[in-house]
Design an enzyme around this catalytic site. Structure first.
Site, mmCIF file in Angstrom:
data_model
loop_
_atom_site.group_PDB
_atom_site.id
_atom_site.type_symbol
_atom_site.label_atom_id
_atom_site.label_comp_id
_atom_site.label_asym_id
_atom_site.label_seq_id
_atom_site.Cartn_x
_atom_site.Cartn_y
_atom_site.Cartn_z
ATOM 1 N N LYS A 178 16.379 -9.510 -9.747
ATOM 2 C CA LYS A 178 17.841 -9.825 -9.697
ATOM 3 C C LYS A 178 18.425 -10.180 -11.001
ATOM 4 O O LYS A 178 19.477 -9.921 -11.508
ATOM 5 C CB LYS A 178 17.844 -10.697 -8.563
ATOM 6 C CG LYS A 178 17.731 -10.127 -7.378
ATOM 7 C CD LYS A 178 17.941 -11.054 -6.162
ATOM 8 C CE LYS A 178 17.795 -10.574 -4.807
ATOM 9 N NZ LYS A 178 17.915 -11.419 -3.739
ATOM 10 N N LYS A 181 11.842 0.082 -2.558
ATOM 11 C CA LYS A 181 12.130 -0.242 -1.054
ATOM 12 C C LYS A 181 13.554 0.183 -0.671
ATOM 13 O O LYS A 181 14.483 0.095 -1.547
ATOM 14 C CB LYS A 181 11.984 -1.732 -1.366
ATOM 15 C CG LYS A 181 11.890 -2.666 -0.228
ATOM 16 C CD LYS A 181 12.003 -4.022 -0.361
ATOM 17 C CE LYS A 181 13.271 -4.391 -0.958
ATOM 18 N NZ LYS A 181 13.673 -5.991 -0.940
ATOM 19 N N LYS A 190 19.414 -3.496 1.317
ATOM 20 C CA LYS A 190 20.845 -3.753 1.693
ATOM 21 C C LYS A 190 21.841 -3.165 0.625
ATOM 22 O O LYS A 190 22.934 -2.821 0.675
ATOM 23 C CB LYS A 190 21.111 -4.965 2.067
ATOM 24 C CG LYS A 190 20.407 -5.508 3.260
ATOM 25 C CD LYS A 190 20.810 -7.075 3.232
ATOM 26 C CE LYS A 190 20.003 -7.925 4.265
ATOM 27 N NZ LYS A 190 19.565 -9.121 3.810
HETATM 28 P P1 TYM Z 1 15.834 -10.458 3.378
HETATM 29 O O1 TYM Z 1 17.249 -10.908 4.029
HETATM 30 O O2 TYM Z 1 15.858 -9.867 2.121
HETATM 31 O O3 TYM Z 1 15.277 -9.476 4.429
HETATM 32 C C1 TYM Z 1 15.059 -9.916 5.580
HETATM 33 C C2 TYM Z 1 13.654 -9.455 6.283
HETATM 34 O O4 TYM Z 1 13.654 -7.884 6.147
HETATM 35 C C3 TYM Z 1 12.479 -7.483 5.316
HETATM 36 N N1 TYM Z 1 12.853 -6.203 4.802
HETATM 37 C C4 TYM Z 1 11.944 -5.161 4.648
HETATM 38 N N2 TYM Z 1 10.873 -4.826 5.479
HETATM 39 C C5 TYM Z 1 10.375 -3.803 5.335
HETATM 40 N N3 TYM Z 1 10.836 -2.833 4.627
HETATM 41 C C6 TYM Z 1 11.950 -3.007 3.941
HETATM 42 N N4 TYM Z 1 12.522 -1.982 3.238
HETATM 43 C C7 TYM Z 1 12.748 -4.125 3.943
HETATM 44 N N5 TYM Z 1 13.780 -4.827 3.467
HETATM 45 C C8 TYM Z 1 13.775 -6.177 3.790
HETATM 46 C C9 TYM Z 1 12.158 -8.779 4.703
HETATM 47 O O5 TYM Z 1 10.669 -8.883 4.134
HETATM 48 C C10 TYM Z 1 12.492 -9.817 5.290
HETATM 49 O O6 TYM Z 1 11.385 -10.185 6.294
HETATM 50 N N6 TYM Z 1 13.671 -14.429 1.390
HETATM 51 C C11 TYM Z 1 14.243 -13.699 2.612
HETATM 52 C C12 TYM Z 1 14.839 -14.752 3.478
HETATM 53 C C13 TYM Z 1 14.337 -16.118 3.909
HETATM 54 C C14 TYM Z 1 13.277 -16.369 4.595
HETATM 55 C C15 TYM Z 1 13.284 -17.672 4.495
HETATM 56 C C16 TYM Z 1 12.248 -15.519 5.395
HETATM 57 C C17 TYM Z 1 14.830 -17.262 3.429
HETATM 58 N N7 TYM Z 1 14.112 -18.389 3.963
HETATM 59 C C18 TYM Z 1 11.951 -18.138 5.443
HETATM 60 C C19 TYM Z 1 11.421 -16.110 6.174
HETATM 61 C C20 TYM Z 1 11.155 -17.705 5.921
HETATM 62 C C21 TYM Z 1 14.958 -12.424 2.294
HETATM 63 O O7 TYM Z 1 15.499 -12.414 1.337
HETATM 64 O O8 TYM Z 1 14.917 -11.629 3.373
#
Ligand code: TYM
Length: 328
Positions: free
Chosen positions: A111, A193, A196
């Site tokens: 990022k 990957k 979004k």
């Molecule tokens: P975020 O919002 O980017 O994504 C949410 C969840 O979706 C999963 N994910 C995927 N899994 C499989 N294939 C993909 N292409 C894919 N893209 C996204 C992510 O692994 C995630 O589980 N840092 C986290 C948010 C967060 C969080 C937390 C998660 C903040 N605090 C505490 C767990 C516990 C994030 O950016 O997820």
């Protein structure tokens, strides 16, 4: 009974990756466990967000949580910014973090590399806030996709560092990875990957895509010229991604999928992948539309915040007392 915590950022339209890697596992583990699922809007603001959109997406994400199977009677659903202890413990975790270890996070590097000289400091201190999210609930397991592994590792390191310095306050959490769909790849560049924020929207299936769009995107997904459906991430990343998607949505092994399509071409295979994805997403989309209009959604989130706050403040008090961060 285990404590489960996870979160998703309301920073864009959710994708099939978010569903397969995270959301669908949330409902699988909710029974018999103490579960907290959070809309992490404070993580979303580590890059600029449009205020109106952020507000709308926060509610929309809560509706998606429920539409994809979370039962608000069993699981606590809430919005991060409504429980102030997240930011408060986030600061404490920031003070325990080393700049070097934060700079080594691949998500930070990705990022930050797009932002020239104006890298928001919040991108760097994102992991200590995530650690706070998890540690406030004395979490045992964190269901996430594969891309969050490094963030889970640093969460464990910070918890252990705190406990070593100030006494045993935090439970050391473990990652919970599902079987298939832990890393859904882009349909156009299957070594990357699915995300979004991909500018190429044909590369991504969004949870709210129409059946027609889903069919079109899967039909146009990058494959190879072999016309043979078998799993090989290295040599056949496109087809392997589609096999993995089909396995995940139909609960089959890769071998079962390979056998079913032996001797058949990519056309028939892609059509079935699209149908299977549509069959999973359509009912979620219908429930989502109903929920968004329903006044219960705000009640659920109000109750969720109160419940989350009760637990979070208990842990936070323990942490500040252990550190001497109090007067009386
Ligand atoms: P975020 O919002 O980017 O994504 C949410 C969840 O979706 C999963 N994910 C995927 N899994 C499989 N294939 C993909 N292409 C894919 N893209 C996204 C992510 O692994 C995630 O589980 N840092 C986290 C948010 C967060 C969080 C937390 C998660 C903040 N605090 C505490 C767990 C516990 C994030 O950016 O997820």
């Amino acid at each position: 009974m285990s404590v489960i915590f996870s979160g998703i950022q309301p920073s864009g339209n959710l994708t099939l990756g978010n569903y397969l890697g995270a959301l669908r596992n949330f409902s699988k583990v909710q029974e018999g466990n103490e579960c907290y699922y959070c809309v992490v809007n404070q993580h979303a603001i580590t890059v600029p967000q449009d205020p109106k959109l952020l507000h709308e997406r926060t509610r929309a994400l809560a509706a998606i949580y429920i539409a994809s199977g979370l039962d608000p009677e069993q699981s606590t659903l809430f919005v991060q910014s409504e429980v102030p202890e997240h930011a408060m413990l986030g600061w404490i975790m920031t003070t325990l973090s080393y700049v070097g270890e934060l700079e080594r996070m691949t998500q930070y590097k990705d990022k930050a590399s797009k932002r020239g000289d104006s890298i928001p400091a919040g991108l760097l201190t994102y992991p200590p806030l995530m650690a706070a999210d998890i540690l406030l609930y004395q979490t045992n397991f964190v269901p996430v996709g594969d891309d969050q592994k490094q963030h889970l590792e640093i969460t464990r390191d910070l918890a252990q560092r705190f406990n070593r310095l100030y006494g045993d306050v935090f439970t050391i959490p473990e990652i919970y990875l599902g079987q298939d769909g832990t890393r859904v790849m882009s349909l156009q560049e299957p070594t990357k990957k699915m995300s979004k924020s991909d500018d190429n929207t044909t590369a991504t299936i969004y949870l709210l895509d129409t059946p027609k769009d889903i069919e079109k995107k899967i039909k146009r997904a990058q494959t190879d010229s072999e016309n043979s459906v078998h799993y090989d991430r290295e040599k056949k990343p496109g087809i392997s991604n589609l096999i993995e998607i089909l396995s995940a949505v139909t609960d089959q092994t890769h071998e079962q999928v390979e056998q079913a399509y032996a001797g058949k071409g990519y056309g028939a295979f892609k059509k079935d992948v699209a149908d299977a994805v549509i069959a999973v997403l359509e009912p979620i989309q219908q429930r989502y539309e109903e929920l968004l209009k329903h006044p219960d959604l705000d009640d659920i989130l109000d109750k969720g915040s109160a419940k989350a706050h009760a637990k979070a403040s208990e842990t936070y008090e323990k942490a500040v007392h252990a550190m001497g961060l109090y007067r009386k």
